[in-house]
Design a protein around this motif. Sequence first.
Motif, PDB file in Angstrom:
ATOM      1  N   TYR A 168       0.821  -1.208   0.000  1.00 13.51           N
ATOM      2  CA  TYR A 168       0.000   0.000   0.000  1.00 13.51           C
ATOM      3  C   TYR A 168       0.849   1.250   0.000  1.00 13.51           C
ATOM      4  N   PHE A 169       0.332   2.303  -0.584  1.00 17.19           N
ATOM      5  CA  PHE A 169       0.940   3.626  -0.425  1.00 17.19           C
ATOM      6  C   PHE A 169       0.218   4.290   0.739  1.00 17.19           C
ATOM      7  N   GLY A 170       0.891   4.453   1.866  1.00 13.58           N
ATOM      8  CA  GLY A 170       0.222   4.935   3.074  1.00 13.58           C
ATOM      9  C   GLY A 170      -0.558   3.778   3.666  1.00 13.58           C
ATOM     10  N   ASN A 171      -1.889   3.830   3.559  1.00 17.40           N
ATOM     11  CA  ASN A 171      -2.675   2.656   3.954  1.00 17.40           C
ATOM     12  C   ASN A 171      -3.565   2.241   2.788  1.00 17.40           C
ATOM     13  N   PRO A 182      -5.778   4.260  -3.519  1.00 18.16           N
ATOM     14  CA  PRO A 182      -6.440   4.672  -4.764  1.00 18.16           C
ATOM     15  C   PRO A 182      -5.996   6.058  -5.256  1.00 18.16           C
ATOM     16  N   LEU A 183      -6.025   7.059  -4.380  1.00 21.31           N
ATOM     17  CA  LEU A 183      -5.606   8.400  -4.815  1.00 21.31           C
ATOM     18  C   LEU A 183      -4.134   8.406  -5.213  1.00 21.31           C
ATOM     19  N   ALA A 184      -3.317   7.656  -4.439  1.00 20.16           N
ATOM     20  CA  ALA A 184      -1.893   7.574  -4.744  1.00 20.16           C
ATOM     21  C   ALA A 184      -1.707   7.020  -6.158  1.00 20.16           C
ATOM     22  N   LEU A 185      -2.472   5.991  -6.493  1.00 16.08           N
ATOM     23  CA  LEU A 185      -2.349   5.406  -7.828  1.00 16.08           C
ATOM     24  C   LEU A 185      -2.875   6.342  -8.903  1.00 16.08           C
TER      25      LEU A 185
END
Length: 387
Positions: free
Chosen positions: A197-200, A205-208
Motif C-alpha cells: 500500500y501507499f500509506g494505507n 487509490p488516490l496515490a495510484l
Amino acid sequence: DICIIPEVDSSLVQSLGQRLLPWLDQLSLEDLNPSIYVGLRLSSLEAGSKEPFYLHSLKVDYQQSLLRRAPSDEGADPQPKPSMGQLALYMLALKANWHDHKGHPPGGYYQYGLSILALCVHQKRVHDSVVGKLLYAVQHDHHLQGGPLSVDILAMAGLAFTCLERSNLNSDLRHRITLAARTAKEKVLRAQTPEGYFGNVYSTPLALQLLTTAPMPGMELGMACLHARAALLASLQDGAFQNPLVISQLLPVLNHKSYVDLVSPDCLAPRVLLEPATTTPPPMQLPEFIHVMLKAPSVWPPYRHAVSVPAGASLEDVLWKAQELGGFMYGTRASLSGPYLTSVMGKEAGEREFWQLVRAPDTPLQQGIADYIPQDGETIELRLVRW
Ligand code: B12
C-alpha cells in the motif's frame, strides 16, 4: 484624464461600516445578502469572526436554495430560487473570501489541493500565491512528512500540480510546479508499505491516480504499482471497500483514469450499464452476541463499559447501544465519508482536534464508526487528540 477619489474622512467610513454590522447578525433566509459581504471585504474595514460566519451562512443558504426543486414542480414554493443577479453576487462573495497566505488553510491541505484541482479542471487560473502556498507545503511543511494522512494530501496536491502542468496555467511557476509534482510522487512512492500500500489501503487509490498520470524517468514506478495493485485486489476480496467515498476514489484507477482526465473527459468511451445486484436474504438465524469494551479515557469521569451487540454490528451500533444502556453519550455529523464522530459524553472536539477511533492497545482504526465491525472481546477507545 483620470478619475481619482480623494480619501474620505475615516470616521465617516467607519460609521458607514457600523451600519452594516447589525446586518451581519441577520442570518435568516430573507436577510442574507451577499452584497454586504462583498462590500465589507473590499472595504478598509473588517468585522472579525462575524465575516466567516456570515459567508458560511451564505453558502449554506445559497447551496440549499439552488438544490431546491423548481417552484413549478408542485405547490407554491415560498422561497424562490435566487435570481441571476443574486447568484452573481454570491459568486463575488466567494471570491472575496481570500485568505492570508500564512498558516494552515482552514479546510486543511487536502481541501486546498482539491480546490485548486477543481478550478484547474475548469481551466480557471488562480493567483500564483494560492498555488505557491501548496508548493511550499509539499516541499517544506512538516505536517506532510510522514503523518498518517500525508499520502492522501500529497496525492491530491500532486494531482493538482499535474493538472496545472498540463494546462499550462500559472506559467510563471511552471518550473516549481513540475518539481513539486515530482516531489509529491517521490514521497508517495517512499510511503509504500511492505504489503504494497501507499500509506494505507484507503490512500492507495488516490496515490495510484497520481502515479499513473505520467511516466517518471528515474523512478521505479512499474514494480511499485504492480505490487500496490495486487495488494488492493487482495483487500477488495476481503471486503475492505464498502464505503462509497473510497470506492469513488478507486473506480477511476481501475479504469486507468485520474481526476486530471476531467480536463478533457472522454465522453465517447463506452460504459457498462449497472444493474442492481441480486441479493439472497441470509437464512434466519438467532444472532450470536459479542462483547466489545468501550472506553473514553479523555473525559471525566473516564468511561469504560462492556457492550453486547449481535455479531457483525458496526462500531456505530456499539455506541448506540451504550447510549441506550445509559451513562454514555455521543454526537455525529454527516460527511461525504459517512457519519463523523464529533462529540463524546457531551465533549465536542475543538478546532484542530478530533475524536480518534483506536483499537486497544494502540491501533488507530482505518474506518469510520459506520463501517468498522468490531470483533468479540475487542476494546475500542475514543481519544480526543490534536491533528
Ligand atoms: Co480522515 N479519513 N479520519 N481525517 N481523512 C479519510 C477519509 C481516509 C480515507 C484516510 C485514509 O485512511 N487513507 C480514512 C477513511 C477510510 C474509510 O472510509 N474506510 C479516514 C479515517 C479512517 C479517519 C478516522 C476514522 C481515523 C481514526 O480516528 N482512527 C478519523 C475520523 C474519526 C471520527 O469519526 N471522529 C479521521 C479524522 C480525520 C482528521 C484528521 C480529523 C481530518 C479531518 C478534519 C479536517 O480536515 N477538518 C481528516 C482528513 C482531512 C481526511 C482526508 C485526508 C480528507 C477529508 C476531506 O477533507 N475530504 C481523507 C482522505 C480521503 O478522502 N482520501 C481522510 C474532502 C471534503 C470536501 O469532504 O466529507 O466534507 P467532506 O470532509 C469531511 C469528512 O471527510 C470528515 O472530515 C472532513 C472535514 O470536515 N472526515 C471523515 C475526515 N476523515 C473522516 C473519516 C471518516 C470515517 C468519516 C466518516 C469522516
